[in-house]
Write an enzyme that holds these catalytic residues in place. Structure first.
Site, mmCIF file in Angstrom:
data_model
loop_
_atom_site.group_PDB
_atom_site.id
_atom_site.type_symbol
_atom_site.label_atom_id
_atom_site.label_comp_id
_atom_site.label_asym_id
_atom_site.label_seq_id
_atom_site.Cartn_x
_atom_site.Cartn_y
_atom_site.Cartn_z
ATOM 1 N N ASN A 131 3.698 3.681 10.124
ATOM 2 C CA ASN A 131 2.288 3.377 9.890
ATOM 3 C C ASN A 131 1.384 4.451 10.488
ATOM 4 O O ASN A 131 1.792 5.599 10.631
ATOM 5 C CB ASN A 131 1.943 1.973 10.386
ATOM 6 C CG ASN A 131 1.031 1.243 9.413
ATOM 7 O OD1 ASN A 131 -0.104 1.654 9.197
ATOM 8 N ND2 ASN A 131 1.540 0.177 8.823
ATOM 9 N N ARG A 132 0.177 4.108 10.905
ATOM 10 C CA ARG A 132 -0.857 5.103 11.183
ATOM 11 C C ARG A 132 -1.147 5.296 12.661
ATOM 12 O O ARG A 132 -1.071 4.334 13.435
ATOM 13 C CB ARG A 132 -2.156 4.699 10.460
ATOM 14 C CG ARG A 132 -2.044 4.829 8.946
ATOM 15 C CD ARG A 132 -2.901 3.804 8.239
ATOM 16 N NE ARG A 132 -2.917 4.017 6.800
ATOM 17 C CZ ARG A 132 -1.941 3.643 5.974
ATOM 18 N NH1 ARG A 132 -0.851 3.047 6.440
ATOM 19 N NH2 ARG A 132 -2.047 3.869 4.675
ATOM 20 N N HIS A 182 3.409 7.554 9.224
ATOM 21 C CA HIS A 182 4.859 7.498 9.006
ATOM 22 C C HIS A 182 5.625 8.696 9.568
ATOM 23 O O HIS A 182 6.526 9.236 8.932
ATOM 24 C CB HIS A 182 5.165 7.324 7.528
ATOM 25 C CG HIS A 182 4.807 5.966 6.984
ATOM 26 N ND1 HIS A 182 4.791 4.837 7.754
ATOM 27 C CD2 HIS A 182 4.451 5.568 5.731
ATOM 28 C CE1 HIS A 182 4.449 3.793 7.005
ATOM 29 N NE2 HIS A 182 4.232 4.211 5.780
ATOM 30 N N HIS A 223 11.508 1.400 4.808
ATOM 31 C CA HIS A 223 10.410 1.360 3.835
ATOM 32 C C HIS A 223 10.933 1.111 2.417
ATOM 33 O O HIS A 223 10.514 1.783 1.466
ATOM 34 C CB HIS A 223 9.614 2.666 3.893
ATOM 35 C CG HIS A 223 8.183 2.536 3.507
ATOM 36 N ND1 HIS A 223 7.777 2.228 2.232
ATOM 37 C CD2 HIS A 223 7.044 2.681 4.242
ATOM 38 C CE1 HIS A 223 6.455 2.204 2.176
ATOM 39 N NE2 HIS A 223 5.976 2.478 3.394
ATOM 40 N N SER A 224 11.809 0.133 2.257
ATOM 41 C CA SER A 224 12.285 -0.208 0.915
ATOM 42 C C SER A 224 11.241 -1.009 0.157
ATOM 43 O O SER A 224 10.501 -1.812 0.721
ATOM 44 C CB SER A 224 13.575 -1.024 1.005
ATOM 45 O OG SER A 224 14.654 -0.216 1.410
ATOM 46 N N TYR A 225 11.197 -0.767 -1.154
ATOM 47 C CA TYR A 225 10.303 -1.470 -2.070
ATOM 48 C C TYR A 225 11.137 -2.473 -2.866
ATOM 49 O O TYR A 225 12.011 -2.082 -3.641
ATOM 50 C CB TYR A 225 9.650 -0.494 -3.033
ATOM 51 C CG TYR A 225 8.630 0.445 -2.426
ATOM 52 C CD1 TYR A 225 7.275 0.307 -2.722
ATOM 53 C CD2 TYR A 225 9.012 1.486 -1.585
ATOM 54 C CE1 TYR A 225 6.330 1.180 -2.194
ATOM 55 C CE2 TYR A 225 8.074 2.360 -1.047
ATOM 56 C CZ TYR A 225 6.738 2.200 -1.362
ATOM 57 O OH TYR A 225 5.804 3.071 -0.827
ATOM 58 N N ASP A 282 -1.928 -4.260 1.923
ATOM 59 C CA ASP A 282 -1.440 -3.167 2.770
ATOM 60 C C ASP A 282 -1.914 -3.499 4.175
ATOM 61 O O ASP A 282 -2.825 -2.878 4.713
ATOM 62 C CB ASP A 282 -1.986 -1.817 2.300
ATOM 63 C CG ASP A 282 -1.247 -0.637 2.927
ATOM 64 O OD1 ASP A 282 -0.409 -0.885 3.827
ATOM 65 O OD2 ASP A 282 -1.502 0.509 2.528
ATOM 66 N N GLU A 293 7.793 -4.108 6.039
ATOM 67 C CA GLU A 293 7.999 -3.120 7.092
ATOM 68 C C GLU A 293 7.907 -3.814 8.455
ATOM 69 O O GLU A 293 6.840 -3.870 9.067
ATOM 70 C CB GLU A 293 6.960 -2.010 6.969
ATOM 71 C CG GLU A 293 6.976 -1.301 5.632
ATOM 72 C CD GLU A 293 5.717 -0.495 5.388
ATOM 73 O OE1 GLU A 293 5.416 0.392 6.220
ATOM 74 O OE2 GLU A 293 5.019 -0.761 4.389
#
Length: 350
Positions: free
Chosen positions: A79-80, A105, A178-180, A250, A316
């Site tokens: 993340n940020r 990330h 980070h799987s979608y 998000d 996540e």
């Protein structure tokens, strides 16, 4: 059973391999040592047909050239980090601003772009064990960090991800995968009708750069409330803030009654395939991202499938974003000699 196959070469010339893990469960997984990336995750639905439930690419080139961090291990910090800087014990560290004015990330070259050491252990619950040594000041993070990530295909039909790390200097760390996920199959255009539950009454308030403001806010009764299961897309665009943030979720959701133990924290269920994914973790939070920024003009996924906005959802598991700059948040510091030790399991049933 474990099958190893070539998967190309990294830009520095290192060999990259893909490993397929299989047992007697209804799940198979294919993972590469490039970024520890989950390439395929095949799950049998109620009709007995296998579906690949994670997005991704056919070749290494796709992972080298495309954004989205598809299926990868994220680190040192997921993340940020606001303003691309943090202070630790009075020392200021400036990071590479790879996403506007902030760092996301891991920085310019995060763990998702590294070639990890790999070994496989076969058995009833086959394991794929990855190691990476991040040198002191790599991406300007202090301390030599030794990381081990173990993927295990469980006998009950789950994929367990165990993260372990230690450093020779005080540092910060917040790892995730980070799987979608799309439980009807990654080629399905939307995840909107799939039913999601999240064990979280609160989340981090954030600005329009998705940077936490420092406040914790309630989700109850609004668009972000998944304490009662509902369709992922039921409230897409219903909230003005969400519409401004690319029209989807998000957000960092904060689990209820956190005690450091592995618990069931999220579920996702697909009405057609009948596949249900249960997310167990000992992390305090989960970042929910509904692939809001995917675009059909981006490189195609496996089999030439076009990327689509809102075609998948990420879970996540993590500590709070930008925690190093918010002392009231969950602590992401790791003292020299201490062990970072967390597990998340994605368990499938139908």
């Amino acid at each position: 059973m474990i099958v190893k196959e070539p998967f190309g070469h990294s830009p520095c010339g290192s060999e990259v391999f893909a490993y397929t893990l299989e047992n007697n469960s209804n799940v198979r997984a294919r993972i590469t040592n490039f970024g520890g990336t989950i390439l395929n995750l095949w799950v049998k639905g109620k009709d007995g047909r296998e579906r690949d439930v994670v997005c991704g690419f056919d070749t290494l080139e796709g992972y080298l050239t495309s954004g989205g961090y598809q299926g990868a291990i994220i680190g040192r910090i997921t993340n940020r980090i606001s303003r691309s800087e943090f202070t630790l014990d009075g020392v200021k560290y400036e990071l590479y601003p790879n996403c506007g004015t902030f760092t996301a990330h891991g920085g310019k070259i995060g763990f998702n772009k590294r070639v990890w050491g790999a070994r496989a252990v076969d058995g009833e619950e086959p394991q794929f064990i990855l190691t990476y040594v991040s040198p002191d000041m790599e991406e300007n993070y202090p301390g030599t960090l030794v990381v081990t990530v173990t993927y295990k295909l469980t006998a009950e039909g789950g994929l367990s991800v165990h993260y372990e790390a230690y450093s020779d200097r005080k540092t910060i760390i917040n790892l995730t995968n980070h799987s979608y996920f799309n439980l009807e199959g990654y080629e399905t255009a939307s995840v909107a009708d799939q039913i999601m539950w999240v064990d979280a009454d609160t989340m981090n308030e954030q600005d329009f750069d998705i940077i936490p403001t420092g406040k914790i806010i309630s989700v109850l009764g609004g668009a972000y409330d998944f304490t009662t299961p509902k369709a992922v897309g039921r409230d897409f665009d219903s909230d003005p803030d969400m519409k401004k943030q690319n029209g989807g979720y998000d957000n960092n959701f904060i689990f209820n009654d956190y005690d450091g133990k592995i618990k069931l924290r999220c579920t996702l269920e697909a009405p057609v395939s009948g596949i249900k994914m249960s997310v167990y973790t000992d992390q305090p939070c989960v970042g929910i991202y509904t692939s809001n920024m995917m675009n059909p003009d981006d490189p195609a996924f496996k089999g030439g499938v076009k990327q689509q906005n809102r075609c998948a959802v990420c879970f996540e598991t993590q500590k709070m974003p930008d925690a190093v700059n918010n002392p009231q948040f969950t602590d992401t510091t790791l003292e020299a000699g201490d062990v970072y030790d967390y597990t998340t399991e994605f368990k499938f049933s139908c």
